[in-house]
Design a protein around this motif. Structure first.
Motif, PDB file in Angstrom:
ATOM      1  N   GLU A 174      11.370 -94.138 -39.664  1.00  0.00           N
ATOM      2  CA  GLU A 174      12.031 -95.167 -40.523  1.00  0.00           C
ATOM      3  C   GLU A 174      11.377 -94.746 -42.010  1.00  0.00           C
ATOM      4  OE1 GLU A 174      12.624-100.069 -41.019  1.00  0.00           O
ATOM      5  OE2 GLU A 174      11.231 -99.337 -39.412  1.00  0.00           O
ATOM      6  N   PRO A 175      12.004 -94.017 -42.703  1.00  0.00           N
ATOM      7  CA  PRO A 175      11.607 -93.438 -43.908  1.00  0.00           C
ATOM      8  C   PRO A 175      11.333 -94.558 -45.172  1.00  0.00           C
ATOM      9  CG  PRO A 175      13.383 -92.114 -43.295  1.00  0.00           C
ATOM     10  CD  PRO A 175      13.280 -93.140 -42.275  1.00  0.00           C
ATOM     11  N   ALA A 196       5.656 -95.837 -43.667  1.00  0.00           N
ATOM     12  CA  ALA A 196       6.154 -94.474 -43.363  1.00  0.00           C
ATOM     13  C   ALA A 196       5.259 -93.296 -44.130  1.00  0.00           C
ATOM     14  CB  ALA A 196       7.796 -94.185 -43.909  1.00  0.00           C
ATOM     15  N   ASP A 197       4.910 -92.228 -43.580  1.00  0.00           N
ATOM     16  CA  ASP A 197       4.493 -91.232 -44.165  1.00  0.00           C
ATOM     17  C   ASP A 197       5.376 -90.318 -44.801  1.00  0.00           C
ATOM     18  OD1 ASP A 197       5.715 -89.474 -42.128  1.00  0.00           O
ATOM     19  OD2 ASP A 197       3.497 -89.477 -41.097  1.00  0.00           O
ATOM     20  N   HIS A 198       4.917 -89.053 -45.329  1.00  0.00           N
ATOM     21  CA  HIS A 198       5.842 -88.157 -45.966  1.00  0.00           C
ATOM     22  C   HIS A 198       6.857 -87.637 -45.188  1.00  0.00           C
ATOM     23  CE1 HIS A 198       3.011 -85.495 -44.128  1.00  0.00           C
ATOM     24  NE2 HIS A 198       3.986 -84.540 -44.283  1.00  0.00           N
ATOM     25  N   ASN A 199       6.910 -87.582 -43.874  1.00  0.00           N
ATOM     26  CA  ASN A 199       7.791 -87.359 -42.882  1.00  0.00           C
ATOM     27  C   ASN A 199       8.801 -88.567 -42.754  1.00  0.00           C
ATOM     28  OD1 ASN A 199       7.116 -84.371 -42.412  1.00  0.00           O
ATOM     29  ND2 ASN A 199       5.366 -85.167 -41.418  1.00  0.00           N
ATOM     30  N   GLY A 200       8.613 -89.594 -42.989  1.00  0.00           N
ATOM     31  CA  GLY A 200       9.347 -90.692 -42.698  1.00  0.00           C
ATOM     32  C   GLY A 200       8.927 -91.398 -41.229  1.00  0.00           C
ATOM     33  N   PHE A 201       7.708 -90.860 -40.913  1.00  0.00           N
ATOM     34  CA  PHE A 201       7.120 -91.584 -39.444  1.00  0.00           C
ATOM     35  C   PHE A 201       6.495 -92.755 -39.915  1.00  0.00           C
ATOM     36  CE2 PHE A 201       6.350 -86.651 -38.243  1.00  0.00           C
ATOM     37  CZ  PHE A 201       7.918 -86.589 -38.093  1.00  0.00           C
ATOM     38  N   ARG A 202       6.859 -93.844 -38.703  1.00  0.00           N
ATOM     39  CA  ARG A 202       6.022 -95.186 -38.969  1.00  0.00           C
ATOM     40  C   ARG A 202       4.600 -94.838 -38.492  1.00  0.00           C
ATOM     41  NH1 ARG A 202       9.320-100.407 -37.899  1.00  0.00           N
ATOM     42  NH2 ARG A 202       7.322-101.144 -37.915  1.00  0.00           N
ATOM     43  N   THR A 203       3.634 -95.014 -39.641  1.00  0.00           N
ATOM     44  CA  THR A 203       2.189 -94.789 -39.089  1.00  0.00           C
ATOM     45  C   THR A 203       1.801 -95.957 -38.348  1.00  0.00           C
ATOM     46  OG1 THR A 203       1.528 -95.488 -41.254  1.00  0.00           O
ATOM     47  CG2 THR A 203       1.846 -93.209 -40.982  1.00  0.00           C
ATOM     48  N   ASP A 204       2.296 -97.357 -38.362  1.00  0.00           N
ATOM     49  CA  ASP A 204       1.751 -98.322 -37.617  1.00  0.00           C
ATOM     50  C   ASP A 204       2.127 -97.989 -36.002  1.00  0.00           C
ATOM     51  OD1 ASP A 204       4.562 -98.544 -38.051  1.00  0.00           O
ATOM     52  OD2 ASP A 204       4.495-100.720 -38.088  1.00  0.00           O
TER      53      ASP A 204
END
Length: 505
Positions: free
Chosen positions: A34-35, A40-48
């Motif tokens: 979820e960019p 979201a990290d630089h790849n659009g990945f939800r870090t939570d």
């Protein structure tokens, strides 16, 4: 319960605690990717979400399907995003944007500390697309598809080891559904070509979608007749639910999984004998879970939408107990079931739920999965158990106590997993482990609630969580405790004696 070191079933393959991400509902879009999300990290990945996944220590994740893979052109999901085409996704009647594909998933799996179990399309496609995908992912350089990967920004090969030869090809709902002999021949030829590209890979052939299919177990016998020499695993899929509100019967459904596994092992060993083979076929239970809560809601979803909320079961305490029983059953067959995938990981019949743009939280089923994955690594022991039993409309001689034991000799740790199925009373439990000299109880975790239908939600994510029990004691090698009614229990013991620099956990 009597626990002996020498009564060993087998060593747990870490991949027994795998999971599954399919292009279905909000598993990918709004789940792991979820960019625009605040985390979201630089790849659009939800870090939570990544944080919750890492805590589970998920060793391997199956991708991209599921029913989805049987209509999927992997080439649609690689290369520049602005050149990727939208497609009608026929398995779940949505529109697939292809903004997330093979390379993005490999990046996500690395971030999650997990390996990839990649599935190839043997529904609408076949040998050619399968071997090309292996070349794209695993060949170092100097060929059309490996150089294409490099052009897409991935100099090093992905080195994906585990590959699924299609998905549920016995099911009439499957795009490109095939008869057993059709699938067996295609899977054999695909397996050979894929291994000619990369001889180091392991392959999973499609078994029956569930043991109630009219073609089971003839499907397994026919498919393995064609593929036995070329694959290492055959798959099993099964989902469970309490559709009629019968809790006692529902809590016994792990016995169905037990029977399924035993039947498939029997077929595998029959084919082994028929072929005079020295090779043992192992099992990959790469779809299993509770799934029934969301069925009516899914019927209301408008077709051809993008990432709608599909299969979003909200799980209860009793669902968590069933998941616990299913995990115990998988452990009991650790000598033959080497891989398994809780289906699925995020939002879609999942232990982790999210709100688009909002929070992520743990469902009730998260906790038995967490405990088994973290503490269930080692050798599975076969305890001698004496338990009261009951009968239901579908099962007889159901033990009130469902249990197994895992011994990690290297860490000098012993873990007892136990479910009390009794809806009314606690179970008094005595465990004789006198040949585990020096072991002491360090923790007893209990997941229970006065309401068997209690759930965790976005607004109340801590409603059903594990608590520590303080009524578990050990004396003279005898553990004594009480297991609350309708409870999941994890009793952890560690050898407390000093030993040549090995730290006490």
């Amino acid at each position: 319960m009597v626990i002996e070191k020498d009564f060993q079933i087998g060593t747990v393959d870490d991949r027994l605690y795998g999971s599954f991400i399919e292009h279905l509902g909000r598993a990918v879009y709004g789940g792991i990717y979820e960019p625009d999300h605040p985390t979201a990290d630089h790849n659009g990945f939800r870090t939570d979400v990544l944080e919750l996944v890492r805590a589970l220590k998920v060793p391997i994740v199956r991708y991209p399907g599921g029913n989805f893979v049987s209509g999927y052109n992997w080439e649609d999901g690689v290369g520049p995003r602005d050149e990727r085409k939208r497609r009608l996704e026929l398995a779940w009647r949505t529109v697939e944007t292809n903004l997330f594909g093979t390379n993005e998933f490999v990046d996500w799996a690395k971030a999650a500390n997990a390996d990839v179990m990649m599935a190839v399309n043997l529904g609408t496609r076949g040998v050619d697309a399968a071997r090309n995908l292996v070349e794209y992912c695993n060949h170092p350089a100097g060929s059309a598809y490996s150089d294409l990967r490099i052009a897409h920004g991935y100099q090093k090969p992905h080195s994906i080891k585990t590959w699924c030869l299609g998905n549920e090809m016995d099911g009439p709902w499957q795009i490109g559904h095939k008869a057993a002999i059709e699938y067996g021949r295609m899977a054999c030829e695909a397996a050979k070509a894929m291994k000619w590209v990369d001889s180091s890979i392991e392959l999973v052939a499609c078994g029956s979608s569930n043991r109630h299919m009219p073609t089971f177990p003839d499907w397994e016998a026919t498919v393995l007749d064609h593929t036995y020499d070329h694959v290492q695993y055959i798959s099993l899929h099964s989902y469970y639910g309490n559709r009629d509100g019968d809790t006692s019967n529902y809590l016994a459904q792990s016995m169905d999984m037990d029977e399924f596994i035993r039947s498939v092992i029997a077929v595998c060993d029959y084919v082994k004998a028929k072929k005079r083979s020295k090779k043992t076929m192992y099992l990959s239970f790469d779809e299993w879970n509770v799934w029934f809560h969301s069925n009516q809601a899914d019927e209301q979803i408008e077709p051809w939408s993008i990432a709608p909320p599909q299969l979003e079961d909200v799980y209860t305490l009793e669902d968590a107990l069933v998941v616990g029983c299913l995990l115990i059953t998988l452990l009991k067959y650790a000598h033959r079931v080497k891989m398994a995938c809780l289906a699925q990981l995020v939002n879609v019949i999942a232990p982790i739920m999210t709100v688009n743009g909002g929070d992520a939280w743990r469902q009730t089923i998260y906790y038995p999965y967490l405990h088994a994955s973290v503490y269930g690594r080692g050798v599975v022991l076969n305890p001698l158990v004496s338990s009261p039993k009951y009968d239901t409309k579908d099962f007889t001689d159901v033990p009130m106590l469902e249990t197994t034991v895992v011994w990690n000799e290297a860490e000098r740790a012993l873990t007892i997993f136990a479910v009390n199925r009794d809806e009314s009373d606690a179970l008094s439990l005595t465990c004789d482990l006198r040949n585990f000299e020096g072991y002491d109880v360090i923790e007893h975790l209990v997941l229970t609630h006065e309401d068997a239908k209690a759930t965790n939600t976005a607004t109340n994510p801590q409603h059903v969580v594990p608590q520590k029990s303080h009524n578990t004691t050990i004396s003279g090698g005898i553990v004594t405790t009480s297991l609350p009614k309708l409870s999941w229990n994890v009793i952890r013991l560690v050898d407390m004696r000093p030993s040549q620099g090995i730290p006490i956990q």
